[in-house]
Design a protein around this motif. Structure first.
Motif, PDB file in Angstrom:
ATOM      1  N   MET A   1       5.029  35.250   2.486  1.00 20.52           N
ATOM      2  CA  MET A   1       4.479  34.109   3.172  1.00 20.52           C
ATOM      3  C   MET A   1       3.750  33.235   2.164  1.00 20.52           C
ATOM      4  N   ALA A   2       4.205  32.020   2.045  1.00 23.03           N
ATOM      5  CA  ALA A   2       3.583  31.086   1.104  1.00 23.03           C
ATOM      6  C   ALA A   2       2.297  30.526   1.698  1.00 23.03           C
ATOM      7  N   VAL A   3       1.298  30.413   0.841  1.00 24.20           N
ATOM      8  CA  VAL A   3       0.020  29.875   1.269  1.00 24.20           C
ATOM      9  C   VAL A   3      -0.044  28.411   0.852  1.00 24.20           C
ATOM     10  N   LYS A   4      -0.342  27.547   1.819  1.00 29.87           N
ATOM     11  CA  LYS A   4      -0.459  26.134   1.514  1.00 29.87           C
ATOM     12  C   LYS A   4      -1.768  25.887   0.772  1.00 29.87           C
ATOM     13  N   PRO A   5      -1.764  24.940  -0.139  1.00 34.66           N
ATOM     14  CA  PRO A   5      -3.021  24.584  -0.799  1.00 34.66           C
ATOM     15  C   PRO A   5      -4.039  24.097   0.228  1.00 34.66           C
ATOM     16  N   PHE A   6      -5.314  24.294  -0.083  1.00 36.92           N
ATOM     17  CA  PHE A   6      -6.396  23.918   0.829  1.00 36.92           C
ATOM     18  C   PHE A   6      -6.271  22.473   1.277  1.00 36.92           C
ATOM     19  N   LYS A   7      -6.067  21.569   0.346  1.00 39.64           N
ATOM     20  CA  LYS A   7      -6.053  20.144   0.659  1.00 39.64           C
ATOM     21  C   LYS A   7      -4.962  19.776   1.653  1.00 39.64           C
ATOM     22  N   SER A   8      -3.767  20.296   1.488  1.00 41.48           N
ATOM     23  CA  SER A   8      -2.679  19.890   2.364  1.00 41.48           C
ATOM     24  C   SER A   8      -2.769  20.516   3.750  1.00 41.48           C
ATOM     25  N   SER A   9      -3.405  21.674   3.882  1.00 37.52           N
ATOM     26  CA  SER A   9      -3.447  22.309   5.191  1.00 37.52           C
ATOM     27  C   SER A   9      -4.710  21.992   5.980  1.00 37.52           C
ATOM     28  N   HIS A  10      -5.775  21.568   5.313  1.00 38.51           N
ATOM     29  CA  HIS A  10      -7.035  21.362   6.001  1.00 38.51           C
ATOM     30  C   HIS A  10      -7.610  19.957   5.831  1.00 38.51           C
ATOM     31  N   SER A  11      -7.134  19.218   4.906  1.00 42.95           N
ATOM     32  CA  SER A  11      -7.764  17.950   4.573  1.00 42.95           C
ATOM     33  C   SER A  11      -7.428  16.875   5.594  1.00 42.95           C
ATOM     34  N   SER A  12      -8.368  16.001   5.767  1.00 45.22           N
ATOM     35  CA  SER A  12      -8.207  14.882   6.672  1.00 45.22           C
ATOM     36  C   SER A  12      -9.156  13.791   6.206  1.00 45.22           C
ATOM     37  N   SER A  13      -9.316  12.786   6.999  1.00 43.35           N
ATOM     38  CA  SER A  13     -10.342  11.795   6.694  1.00 43.35           C
ATOM     39  C   SER A  13     -11.078  11.488   7.993  1.00 43.35           C
ATOM     40  N   LEU A  14     -12.315  11.121   7.844  1.00 45.53           N
ATOM     41  CA  LEU A  14     -13.143  10.811   9.003  1.00 45.53           C
ATOM     42  C   LEU A  14     -13.024   9.327   9.318  1.00 45.53           C
ATOM     43  N   PRO A  15     -13.169   8.958  10.583  1.00 45.28           N
ATOM     44  CA  PRO A  15     -13.111   7.535  10.934  1.00 45.28           C
ATOM     45  C   PRO A  15     -14.299   6.790  10.341  1.00 45.28           C
ATOM     46  N   THR A  16     -14.042   5.643   9.766  1.00 41.92           N
ATOM     47  CA  THR A  16     -15.115   4.869   9.141  1.00 41.92           C
ATOM     48  C   THR A  16     -15.972   4.145  10.170  1.00 41.92           C
ATOM     49  N   THR A  17     -15.440   3.923  11.346  1.00 42.17           N
ATOM     50  CA  THR A  17     -16.211   3.294  12.419  1.00 42.17           C
ATOM     51  C   THR A  17     -17.003   4.375  13.147  1.00 42.17           C
ATOM     52  N   PRO A  18     -18.329   4.236  13.201  1.00 42.79           N
ATOM     53  CA  PRO A  18     -19.135   5.247  13.881  1.00 42.79           C
ATOM     54  C   PRO A  18     -18.912   5.228  15.390  1.00 42.79           C
ATOM     55  N   PRO A  19     -19.172   6.350  16.051  1.00 43.54           N
ATOM     56  CA  PRO A  19     -19.074   6.367  17.514  1.00 43.54           C
ATOM     57  C   PRO A  19     -20.019   5.327  18.124  1.00 43.54           C
ATOM     58  N   LYS A  20     -19.612   4.721  19.221  1.00 41.34           N
ATOM     59  CA  LYS A  20     -20.377   3.644  19.844  1.00 41.34           C
ATOM     60  C   LYS A  20     -21.739   4.096  20.362  1.00 41.34           C
ATOM     61  N   TYR A  21     -21.892   5.359  20.687  1.00 42.93           N
ATOM     62  CA  TYR A  21     -23.144   5.836  21.267  1.00 42.93           C
ATOM     63  C   TYR A  21     -24.231   6.120  20.236  1.00 42.93           C
ATOM     64  N   LEU A  22     -23.917   6.026  18.955  1.00 39.15           N
ATOM     65  CA  LEU A  22     -24.938   6.238  17.934  1.00 39.15           C
ATOM     66  C   LEU A  22     -25.879   5.043  17.881  1.00 39.15           C
ATOM     67  N   GLY A  23     -27.122   5.315  17.527  1.00 36.55           N
ATOM     68  CA  GLY A  23     -28.096   4.249  17.353  1.00 36.55           C
ATOM     69  C   GLY A  23     -27.827   3.468  16.071  1.00 36.55           C
ATOM     70  N   ARG A  24     -28.611   2.428  15.856  1.00 39.98           N
ATOM     71  CA  ARG A  24     -28.408   1.545  14.701  1.00 39.98           C
ATOM     72  C   ARG A  24     -28.562   2.294  13.380  1.00 39.98           C
ATOM     73  N   ILE A  25     -29.606   3.087  13.254  1.00 47.88           N
ATOM     74  CA  ILE A  25     -29.852   3.814  12.004  1.00 47.88           C
ATOM     75  C   ILE A  25     -28.781   4.870  11.780  1.00 47.88           C
ATOM     76  N   ALA A  26     -28.434   5.603  12.838  1.00 49.78           N
ATOM     77  CA  ALA A  26     -27.406   6.641  12.728  1.00 49.78           C
ATOM     78  C   ALA A  26     -26.048   6.035  12.368  1.00 49.78           C
ATOM     79  N   ALA A  27     -25.726   4.889  12.947  1.00 48.62           N
ATOM     80  CA  ALA A  27     -24.444   4.238  12.654  1.00 48.62           C
ATOM     81  C   ALA A  27     -24.373   3.794  11.190  1.00 48.62           C
TER      82      ALA A  27
END
Length: 74
Positions: A1-27
């Motif tokens: 069983m081949a093991v995928k490299p960490f980056k390809s199996s787990h990596s992603s990116s987070l949305p740059t737009t903060p959730p709407k319910y966050l306050g001004r400082i948190a956003a």
């Protein structure tokens, strides 16, 4: 069983737009933190909730600090 490299199996990116319910400082903190994490390229999908908790706690800290400063002057 081949093991995928960490980056390809787990990596992603987070949305740059903060959730709407966050306050001004948190956003604002969200945009800064997410930019750095996405540039690093080792973000997990599960990191989104951790970032949300961090920036929310940061905003609470800032509000508490301002409240302490105001009440100490009185």
């Amino acid at each position: 069983m081949a093991v995928k490299p960490f980056k390809s199996s787990h990596s992603s990116s987070l949305p740059t737009t903060p959730p709407k319910y966050l306050g001004r400082i948190a956003a604002a903190a969200w945009r800064k933190v997410v930019r750095v994490l996405n540039e690093r390229g080792d973000v997990l999908v599960s990191d989104e909730k951790l970032v949300e908790q961090y920036v929310t706690q940061y905003e609470i800290y800032r509000h508490a600090y301002e409240h302490i400063k105001k009440t100490r002057r009185s």
